[in-house]
Design a protein around this motif. Sequence first.
Motif, PDB file in Angstrom:
ATOM      1  N   GLU A  32       0.832  -1.196   0.000  1.00 38.36           N
ATOM      2  CA  GLU A  32       0.000   0.000   0.000  1.00 38.36           C
ATOM      3  C   GLU A  32       0.864   1.242   0.000  1.00 38.36           C
ATOM      4  O   GLU A  32       2.011   1.224   0.450  1.00 38.36           O
ATOM      5  N   ILE A  33       0.290   2.305  -0.517  1.00 44.16           N
ATOM      6  CA  ILE A  33       0.932   3.619  -0.499  1.00 44.16           C
ATOM      7  C   ILE A  33       0.489   4.305   0.793  1.00 44.16           C
ATOM      8  O   ILE A  33      -0.709   4.509   0.994  1.00 44.16           O
ATOM      9  N   LYS A  63      -8.911  11.278   3.358  1.00 44.27           N
ATOM     10  CA  LYS A  63      -9.291  10.333   2.308  1.00 44.27           C
ATOM     11  C   LYS A  63      -8.343   9.139   2.388  1.00 44.27           C
ATOM     12  O   LYS A  63      -7.177   9.261   2.737  1.00 44.27           O
ATOM     13  N   HIS A  64      -8.820   7.981   2.028  1.00 49.59           N
ATOM     14  CA  HIS A  64      -8.025   6.769   2.196  1.00 49.59           C
ATOM     15  C   HIS A  64      -7.655   6.096   0.874  1.00 49.59           C
ATOM     16  O   HIS A  64      -7.278   4.926   0.859  1.00 49.59           O
ATOM     17  N   SER A  84      -4.785   6.343 -11.610  1.00 50.29           N
ATOM     18  CA  SER A  84      -3.694   6.880 -12.428  1.00 50.29           C
ATOM     19  C   SER A  84      -2.566   7.416 -11.548  1.00 50.29           C
ATOM     20  O   SER A  84      -1.383   7.210 -11.835  1.00 50.29           O
ATOM     21  N   VAL A  85      -2.925   8.076 -10.458  1.00 51.91           N
ATOM     22  CA  VAL A  85      -1.913   8.599  -9.536  1.00 51.91           C
ATOM     23  C   VAL A  85      -1.223   7.441  -8.820  1.00 51.91           C
ATOM     24  O   VAL A  85       0.013   7.407  -8.706  1.00 51.91           O
ATOM     25  N   ALA A  86      -2.009   6.487  -8.333  1.00 55.31           N
ATOM     26  CA  ALA A  86      -1.444   5.345  -7.610  1.00 55.31           C
ATOM     27  C   ALA A  86      -0.471   4.558  -8.487  1.00 55.31           C
ATOM     28  O   ALA A  86       0.592   4.132  -8.012  1.00 55.31           O
TER      29      ALA A  86
END
Length: 173
Positions: A145-146, A152-153, A158-160
């Motif tokens: 996980e990042i 926000k969780h 696209s960002v991830a």
Amino acid sequence: MKKLSTRQILQKNQQRNSLLRDHFILWLHDIRSLHNVGAAFRNADAFGIHELWFSGFTPTPPRPEITKTAIGAEEHVSWKKIEHVIKQIHQLKNEGYAVLALEQTNESIPIHQYQLSGKPVCLILGNEVTGVDEEILRETDASIEIPQFGMKHSLNVSVASGVALYAFYEKYL
């Protein structure tokens, strides 16, 4: 300081050797947004990854909405559609891949703490709302996980994908 021209940037990029090219597959499962798919193509191109895979209802090229976001990257990144997800995960494992899910689970490892095993990596990203399917999670070697610190969780797919690709690029350094 002087900005580089597009030609100079391309020349500089072509002199680099992508550390992910032969060691990484990015897999998108059940992504609904064509723009997220286009952005994944662009991220894949930027990091020179081996291949981009799609499964479930994830849209594939040719689609104008994908091209709009990918800005032509879909012409430079290899991709394929996977029909039998679980079978393909087993095949990847037999080929020596570490199959990971980018998902928040009770066992997920923060991406910066994940240790490469020496195996090539296939990273699976899931649906924008529901994430990676439970059936797929059961078959993966680990979930990563990042880390996030706000209210926000989650991050946009696209960002991830961009954050994850950069994190793996740094690991291969």
